[in-house]
Design an enzyme around this catalytic site. Structure first.
Site, PDB file in Angstrom:
ATOM      1  N   ASP A 101       0.826  -1.205   0.000  1.00  0.00           N
ATOM      2  CA  ASP A 101       0.000   0.000   0.000  1.00  0.00           C
ATOM      3  C   ASP A 101       0.865   1.261   0.000  1.00  0.00           C
ATOM      4  OD1 ASP A 101       0.957  -0.595   2.540  1.00  0.00           O
ATOM      5  OD2 ASP A 101      -0.880  -0.053   3.588  1.00  0.00           O
ATOM      6  N   ASP A 104       7.191   4.032   3.324  1.00  0.00           N
ATOM      7  CA  ASP A 104       7.612   5.252   4.021  1.00  0.00           C
ATOM      8  C   ASP A 104       9.139   5.260   4.107  1.00  0.00           C
ATOM      9  OD1 ASP A 104       7.897   7.460   5.611  1.00  0.00           O
ATOM     10  OD2 ASP A 104       6.913   6.628   7.374  1.00  0.00           O
ATOM     11  N   LYS A 132       6.493   7.607   0.067  1.00  0.00           N
ATOM     12  CA  LYS A 132       6.811   8.874   0.734  1.00  0.00           C
ATOM     13  C   LYS A 132       8.275   9.242   0.479  1.00  0.00           C
ATOM     14  CE  LYS A 132       3.440   8.698   4.479  1.00  0.00           C
ATOM     15  NZ  LYS A 132       3.297   8.759   5.952  1.00  0.00           N
TER      16      LYS A 132
HETATM   17  P1  IMP Z   1       8.126   1.715   6.323  1.00  0.00           P
HETATM   18  O1  IMP Z   1       8.648   0.413   6.850  1.00  0.00           O
HETATM   19  O2  IMP Z   1       8.684   2.895   7.059  1.00  0.00           O
HETATM   20  O3  IMP Z   1       8.300   1.862   4.827  1.00  0.00           O
HETATM   21  O4  IMP Z   1       6.598   1.774   6.688  1.00  0.00           O
HETATM   22  C1  IMP Z   1       5.641   1.182   5.909  1.00  0.00           C
HETATM   23  C2  IMP Z   1       4.407   0.843   6.715  1.00  0.00           C
HETATM   24  O5  IMP Z   1       4.053   1.895   7.629  1.00  0.00           O
HETATM   25  C3  IMP Z   1       3.233   0.692   5.791  1.00  0.00           C
HETATM   26  O6  IMP Z   1       3.091  -0.647   5.350  1.00  0.00           O
HETATM   27  C4  IMP Z   1       2.079   1.167   6.623  1.00  0.00           C
HETATM   28  O7  IMP Z   1       1.550   0.095   7.369  1.00  0.00           O
HETATM   29  C5  IMP Z   1       2.673   2.170   7.569  1.00  0.00           C
HETATM   30  N1  IMP Z   1       2.477   3.576   7.129  1.00  0.00           N
HETATM   31  C6  IMP Z   1       3.434   4.450   6.728  1.00  0.00           C
HETATM   32  N2  IMP Z   1       2.927   5.642   6.417  1.00  0.00           N
HETATM   33  C7  IMP Z   1       1.570   5.528   6.605  1.00  0.00           C
HETATM   34  C8  IMP Z   1       0.471   6.462   6.430  1.00  0.00           C
HETATM   35  O8  IMP Z   1       0.608   7.628   6.037  1.00  0.00           O
HETATM   36  N3  IMP Z   1      -0.762   5.976   6.719  1.00  0.00           N
HETATM   37  C9  IMP Z   1      -0.981   4.695   7.155  1.00  0.00           C
HETATM   38  N4  IMP Z   1       0.018   3.805   7.323  1.00  0.00           N
HETATM   39  C10 IMP Z   1       1.290   4.214   7.054  1.00  0.00           C
HETATM   40 MG    MG Z   2       1.481  -2.004   5.047  1.00  0.00          MG
END
Ligand code: IMP
Ligand code: MG
Length: 177
Positions: A101, A104, A132
């Site tokens: 989805d 980040d 992001k």
């Molecule tokens: P990462 O490991 O930092 O890339 O984080 C990814 C995970 O954080 C995603 O799979 C989401 O579950 C959650 N996440 C990051 N940003 C958002 C947001 O803006 N809304 C909702 N969930 C988010």
């Molecule tokens: Mg997720």
């Protein structure tokens, strides 16, 4: 505007805009995989709606499966370790497309990539609806991206705030105070 718990969210990207974007992504995947039989693997929970809408636009022979990252506290460390669960398919030699989805920092997807690589996939690509700015470092690994977001918190269309809001048809963003 919608209020979820203590926070207000405003409409950000409409369901129609998302549908148009999914069409562009699926056109590329249909072309890239026309001689292959991809195995799509959607990362639950957040990607369930994107995965469903994307798959409806795929016209090559394909399979889909779902996995989840479960958090558990390790006895020895204070860190939160995540483990991939639900992977029943044989990944060896498959052309895998991971469906996410949102990316980040990229920490989640890098962990998932490592795991799939160790299982001997023939190829692994990533399709994410949203990314992001912090994911810049892994740009070259993000082949199919829907929307590049600024640093905002979003929900709806499968994404949640504290478990809520996944059912919203459009994508919303946190309203500035
Ligand atoms: P990462 O490991 O930092 O890339 O984080 C990814 C995970 O954080 C995603 O799979 C989401 O579950 C959650 N996440 C990051 N940003 C958002 C947001 O803006 N809304 C909702 N969930 C988010
Ligand atoms: Mg997720």
């Amino acid at each position: 505007m919608v209020t979820i718990k203590d926070k207000d969210f405003e409409k950000f990207i409409s369901h129609d805009e998302i549908s148009d974007k999914i069409k562009l992504i699926s056109d590329r995947i249909n072309e890239d995989y026309k001689t292959k039989k991809p195995l799509f693997i959607a990362i639950l929970n957040g990607s369930f709606i994107f995965a469903a809408d994307l798959l409806k636009e795929i016209n090559v022979e394909c399979e889909i499966s779902f996995v989840k990252l479960a958090s558990y506290e390790e006895m020895e460390s204070t860190g939160n370790v995540k483990q991939l669960i639900g992977l029943n398919d044989n990944i060896f030699n498959r052309d895998v497309v991971i469906i996410e989805d949102i990316i980040d920092t990229g920490r989640t997807i890098v962990k998932i990539l490592e795991e799939f690589k160790s299982l001997g996939a023939n190829s692994i690509e990533i399709a994410t609806l949203l990314r992001k700015p912090k994911s810049e470092a892994i740009s070259d690994q993000l082949k199919y991206v829907g929307f590049q977001l600024p640093e905002v918190f979003v929900l709806g269309y499968g994404l949640d705030y504290d478990g809520l809001g996944r059912n919203l048809k459009d994508l919303y963003k946190l309203k500035e105070e």
